[in-house]
Write a protein that holds these residues in place. Sequence first.
Motif, PDB file in Angstrom:
ATOM      1  N   ALA A  25     104.147  96.355  54.634  1.00  0.00           N
ATOM      2  CA  ALA A  25     105.970  96.962  54.609  1.00  0.00           C
ATOM      3  C   ALA A  25     105.978  97.928  54.056  1.00  0.00           C
ATOM      4  O   ALA A  25     107.332  97.812  54.335  1.00  0.00           O
ATOM      5  N   ASN A  26     105.669  98.473  52.335  1.00  0.00           N
ATOM      6  CA  ASN A  26     106.264 100.018  53.039  1.00  0.00           C
ATOM      7  C   ASN A  26     105.751 101.363  53.757  1.00  0.00           C
ATOM      8  O   ASN A  26     105.880 101.937  52.827  1.00  0.00           O
ATOM      9  N   GLY A  88     106.654  89.292  60.932  1.00  0.00           N
ATOM     10  CA  GLY A  88     108.086  89.697  61.656  1.00  0.00           C
ATOM     11  C   GLY A  88     108.179  89.204  62.481  1.00  0.00           C
ATOM     12  O   GLY A  88     107.435  88.125  63.261  1.00  0.00           O
ATOM     13  N   THR A 100     109.168 100.339  62.553  1.00  0.00           N
ATOM     14  CA  THR A 100     109.279  99.563  61.423  1.00  0.00           C
ATOM     15  C   THR A 100     110.988 100.233  60.231  1.00  0.00           C
ATOM     16  O   THR A 100     110.741 101.574  59.829  1.00  0.00           O
ATOM     17  N   ASP A 103     110.065  96.158  56.324  1.00  0.00           N
ATOM     18  CA  ASP A 103     110.024  94.849  56.195  1.00  0.00           C
ATOM     19  C   ASP A 103     109.153  94.286  57.815  1.00  0.00           C
ATOM     20  O   ASP A 103     109.259  92.922  57.916  1.00  0.00           O
ATOM     21  N   TRP A 104     107.979  94.980  57.439  1.00  0.00           N
ATOM     22  CA  TRP A 104     107.414  94.140  58.701  1.00  0.00           C
ATOM     23  C   TRP A 104     105.272  94.179  57.905  1.00  0.00           C
ATOM     24  O   TRP A 104     105.111  95.157  58.323  1.00  0.00           O
TER      25      TRP A 104
END
Length: 351
Positions: A25-26, A88, A100, A103-104
Amino acid sequence: MENNFKTLRDAGITVIRMWLMGNGANYDGTVEVGFANDRGNFWDFHPPASVDKSFLEDFALLLNICRQANVQIIPVLIDFAFFDEPKGDLPLGAGRFVPTHGDWPGGRRSIAENPSIRREFIIGTLEPILKIAAANKDVIYAFEVINEPGWCIYRFTGSLFGKSLKPNDMMAFLSECVASIKAYGLKSTIGHRYLSDIYGEFSSVKVDLPQHHYYASKLFDSLNGKYPSTRIAKIIGEFGSITASEFDALKDRASRERDPTRKKILDRQVSDFDLQKNQWPDLSNIAPLVVNLPRDTDPSTILELRLQHLDSLGYQLAIIWPSPVDPDRETIDDLKLDSQKLQSVRRFTGR
């Protein structure tokens, strides 16, 4: 973090295992979504040409904190969830590239499946991180490619993982990452779920320090004592620190909690620790009639006894999965191992 590490070091805990990218996600790039006759619907993550400099700055800072606290670290590059189905709802469209923005989570499987994308990831992301690790080799115990990759290829994973990866793709990813780690003069490891993974599905991938986890599942888990001494794993990367009685108390508290925020935290912990409450069969028949003999059913001695047993089986390192925390302290950056457990560790380490 430095204070926490020093507290652990004072108790004789000298190695920390920590995720870097987790489920991705990061870790931002672009996603190409569409349809192809030979593949059907596809979702391909393309990594950045160069990893964001904040990753490198944060990693260098983390290693400096380890040095100040006099501990070593096993950085874990990614978790198995990195390759899971994307969590997502990016808009679909043939040939469309969508950036991205942190948030995925998941959806990075193309890094394992596509050789050219895999190479981009290794050159642009892994190797810059390894360069920093190599410059701080004194605090790197080993560099870990991935946590529990078996879930990515197992046929039956429940809700843990979606569509499985092809084993050959996973082995290629692991082998190429391990080769890069070794090229930078670092020791390599992979955090396998079971000891049997090391000598089974993943036997073609050779690391410097074979690692597996142990939660005493009756069907799958085993320790070095079940294998010839010439096939000893070196690291227990995770083992439980909670007893069945502690788990029952946690479950009871969760059932009685009425505050929605606290209940959510407690329910999550009940789910997380359900796997870890098992008593170890290797320790269950040690003079059960002797009064006051430490057993792994006693919260005050569970870690001391388990560490002694792992040491006797030839493991050179065992990493404790911490205990549940009071929900009122969930937002505090504090240790997840209480004083009773730390004292048990102190007795084992002689601190």
